[in-house]
Design an enzyme around this catalytic site. Structure first.
Site, PDB file in Angstrom:
ATOM      1  N   ILE A  51       0.848  -1.189   0.000  1.00  0.00           N
ATOM      2  CA  ILE A  51       0.000   0.000   0.000  1.00  0.00           C
ATOM      3  C   ILE A  51       0.887   1.245   0.000  1.00  0.00           C
ATOM      4  CG2 ILE A  51      -0.231   0.289   2.514  1.00  0.00           C
ATOM      5  CD1 ILE A  51      -3.276   0.807   1.977  1.00  0.00           C
ATOM      6  N   CYS A  52       0.385   2.328  -0.576  1.00  0.00           N
ATOM      7  CA  CYS A  52       1.041   3.639  -0.514  1.00  0.00           C
ATOM      8  C   CYS A  52      -0.068   4.667  -0.354  1.00  0.00           C
ATOM      9  CB  CYS A  52       1.902   3.893  -1.754  1.00  0.00           C
ATOM     10  SG  CYS A  52       0.964   4.036  -3.289  1.00  0.00           S
ATOM     11  N   GLN A  53       0.130   5.887  -0.814  1.00  0.00           N
ATOM     12  CA  GLN A  53      -0.919   6.893  -0.661  1.00  0.00           C
ATOM     13  C   GLN A  53      -2.042   6.721  -1.680  1.00  0.00           C
ATOM     14  OE1 GLN A  53      -0.991   8.908   1.975  1.00  0.00           O
ATOM     15  NE2 GLN A  53      -3.031   9.523   1.321  1.00  0.00           N
TER      16      GLN A  53
END
Length: 120
Positions: A87-89
């Site tokens: 996951i990231c932004q």
């Protein structure tokens, strides 16, 4: 001959952009809602590839911070036999992280669509 060179450069740059945007073969995609139902799964490595500052400001358990900039040097910290959920932004950096892991031989990779921005 000189007229062909700009075309060749343009085509090459276009190919690079398209290659960057295409999904990686063998990488699964999931939603935040699906992730929320699986957070207690001990057979999953939950990896947040945002910067340490972004992670400190807002993160979800059990995600562990392994910034994209460090990922290729730190893959030994990951178990190749377990699924890696990234996951990231927004989902872009985690997709790049999936490419890094794929190149290093990881097979069970899942990218969270929409990233932390999609977390409700």
């Amino acid at each position: 001959m000189e007229a062909i060179l700009p075309w060749g450069i343009g085509l090459f740059l276009g190919w690079l952009v398209i290659k960057k945007l295409l999904p990686v073969k063998g990488v699964q995609h999931t939603t935040v809602q699906e992730v929320q139902t699986r957070l207690k799964d001990k057979n999953v490595q939950w990896i947040d590839v945002r910067t340490p500052g972004e992670f400190r400001a807002y993160h979800k358990k059990p995600f562990k911070n392994l910034p994209l900039s460090d990922l290729s040097k730190r893959t030994a910290e990951l178990d190749r036999d377990k699924e890696v959920v990234l996951i990231c932004q927004s989902g872009m950096r985690s997709m790049n992280a999936a490419k890094v892991l794929k190149k290093q031989g990881f097979e069970k990779i899942t990218n969270v669509k929409g990233g932390m921005s999609a977390w409700g």
